[in-house]
Design a protein around this motif. Structure first.
Motif, PDB file in Angstrom:
ATOM      1  N   MET A   1       0.817  -1.219   0.000  1.00  0.00           N
ATOM      2  CA  MET A   1       0.000   0.000   0.000  1.00  0.00           C
ATOM      3  C   MET A   1       0.847   1.263   0.000  1.00  0.00           C
ATOM      4  O   MET A   1       0.354   2.341  -0.273  1.00  0.00           O
ATOM      5  CB  MET A   1      -0.924   0.014   1.215  1.00  0.00           C
ATOM      6  CG  MET A   1      -2.020  -1.039   1.170  1.00  0.00           C
ATOM      7  SD  MET A   1      -3.107  -0.960   2.617  1.00  0.00           S
ATOM      8  CE  MET A   1      -3.927   0.598   2.329  1.00  0.00           C
TER       9      MET A   1
ATOM     10  N   THR B   1      -9.481  -7.508   3.576  1.00  0.00           N
ATOM     11  CA  THR B   1      -8.793  -8.083   2.419  1.00  0.00           C
ATOM     12  C   THR B   1      -7.839  -7.074   1.805  1.00  0.00           C
ATOM     13  O   THR B   1      -8.019  -5.860   1.949  1.00  0.00           O
ATOM     14  CB  THR B   1      -9.798  -8.535   1.351  1.00  0.00           C
ATOM     15  OG1 THR B   1     -10.482  -7.376   0.834  1.00  0.00           O
ATOM     16  CG2 THR B   1     -10.812  -9.505   1.933  1.00  0.00           C
ATOM     17  N   THR B   2      -6.843  -7.587   1.116  1.00  0.00           N
ATOM     18  CA  THR B   2      -5.899  -6.716   0.422  1.00  0.00           C
ATOM     19  C   THR B   2      -6.619  -5.864  -0.604  1.00  0.00           C
ATOM     20  O   THR B   2      -6.331  -4.670  -0.751  1.00  0.00           O
ATOM     21  CB  THR B   2      -4.818  -7.570  -0.280  1.00  0.00           C
ATOM     22  OG1 THR B   2      -4.144  -8.368   0.697  1.00  0.00           O
ATOM     23  CG2 THR B   2      -3.815  -6.679  -0.997  1.00  0.00           C
ATOM     24  N   GLU B   3      -7.576  -6.451  -1.307  1.00  0.00           N
ATOM     25  CA  GLU B   3      -8.300  -5.722  -2.349  1.00  0.00           C
ATOM     26  C   GLU B   3      -9.082  -4.543  -1.773  1.00  0.00           C
ATOM     27  O   GLU B   3      -9.065  -3.446  -2.336  1.00  0.00           O
ATOM     28  CB  GLU B   3      -9.266  -6.671  -3.080  1.00  0.00           C
ATOM     29  CG  GLU B   3      -8.581  -7.742  -3.928  1.00  0.00           C
ATOM     30  CD  GLU B   3      -8.023  -8.882  -3.100  1.00  0.00           C
ATOM     31  OE1 GLU B   3      -7.220  -9.666  -3.652  1.00  0.00           O
ATOM     32  OE2 GLU B   3      -8.369  -8.981  -1.893  1.00  0.00           O
TER      33      GLU B   3
ATOM     34  N   LEU C   1      -6.608  -1.727  -0.629  1.00  0.00           N
ATOM     35  CA  LEU C   1      -6.063  -0.997  -1.774  1.00  0.00           C
ATOM     36  C   LEU C   1      -7.118  -0.116  -2.425  1.00  0.00           C
ATOM     37  O   LEU C   1      -6.827   0.990  -2.887  1.00  0.00           O
ATOM     38  CB  LEU C   1      -5.492  -1.986  -2.796  1.00  0.00           C
ATOM     39  CG  LEU C   1      -4.212  -2.702  -2.388  1.00  0.00           C
ATOM     40  CD1 LEU C   1      -3.866  -3.789  -3.407  1.00  0.00           C
ATOM     41  CD2 LEU C   1      -3.067  -1.716  -2.251  1.00  0.00           C
TER      42      LEU C   1
END
Length: 272
Positions: A1, A225-227, A230
């Motif tokens: 990030m 979550t990473t999604e 981001l």
């Protein structure tokens, strides 16, 4: 990030709901809330001052207050998260308490007008609050500040509940009264923290972030979550909103494979 990690708040085992029924699947076992406010995660820095959670919150506060790239201490900070359940309210409450501990005059605003709950945490009424201020038409400059906010039992910490909202919250935040009100508050308080709703599906946090000095993204360990993280960062970047950094919430040192298990607050200067 590519954002500073301002701090890591460990899993608060004292505040975890007790499970009823030995041998049951933890996800299916009935739950009861903590027995007293001493166990509430939102009040850990006040009610459990020597705890690891409290010390990690103070470490995160240090990261926020130390001069950054712009060499200016932020005065109005929006605290949000990508999704519901990430713990933004817990982080907002504890940071405001930690700020008041160092002698600052702090205002905590409930900007989550759809689901306000700060009044429950601090035992206040919610019959009047931010939404009522923004829906009014009187001059905000002439009203005594004690008529606009409420003092909590924490020395130096004041609260502005959500109030009785009757319109779309983001429409209220777009109102010129919001920016006028924040200017008034800047003259009254050393720090203003706004607990905003999760930002992915709602516009509220993005509108409030545009009016602030910066945003803190709360990321929940094992859940965010990473999604989604981001996506949140990208939206703020597109808005031109400064993201001060992230705070990793509910991190379990026992499950760590990084070698920092004995030193949760050692992550304060790391980047993710």
């Amino acid at each position: 990030m590519d954002l500073p990690e301002l701090g890591v708040i460990p899993l608060d085992e004292a505040a975890m709901p007790r499970q009823l029924g030995a041998g049951l699947n933890p996800r299916r076992a009935p739950q009861v809330p903590p027995r007293s406010k001493t166990d509430w995660p939102e009040l850990a820095t006040w009610k459990r001052k020597p705890s690891l959670v409290a010390e990690c919150v103070r470490t995160a506060l240090t990261s926020i207050l130390l001069p950054g790239d712009q060499n200016e201490e932020p005065r109005v900070i929006v605290i949000t998260s990508p999704c519901p359940g990430d713990g933004k309210t817990t982080v907002a409450c504890n940071l405001s308490i930690a700020m008041s501990e160092i002698g600052r005059k702090v205002l905590l605003i409930d900007g989550d007008l759809r689901r306000p709950r700060l009044h429950k945490v601090f035992g206040a009424q919610n019959n009047w609050g931010l939404s009522d201020v923004l829906r009014g038409d009187g001059s905000l400059e002439k009203v005594p500040i004690t008529h606009l906010v409420r003092q909590t039992d924490v020395a130096g910490l004041y609260l502005l509940p959500g109030g009785s909202c009757g319109v779309t919250p983001s429409n209220l935040f777009y109102s010129p009264r919001m920016s006028t009100f924040l200017r008034r508050l800047r003259g009254e308080f050393d720090m203003i923290l706004i607990d905003a709703p999760p930002m992915i599906h709602l516009a509220d946090a993005r509108v409030l972030g545009h009016l602030s000095d910066g945003v803190i993204l709360v990321i929940r360990s094992g859940q965010t979550t990473t999604e989604s993280a981001l996506f949140a960062r990208q939206r703020f970047a597109e808005d031109g909103t400064r993201v001060l950094g992230t705070i990793l919430n509910s991190w379990d040192p026992k499950s760590s494979t990084t070698g920092y298990g004995a030193y949760p607050d050692y992550h304060a200067s790391a980047r993710i």
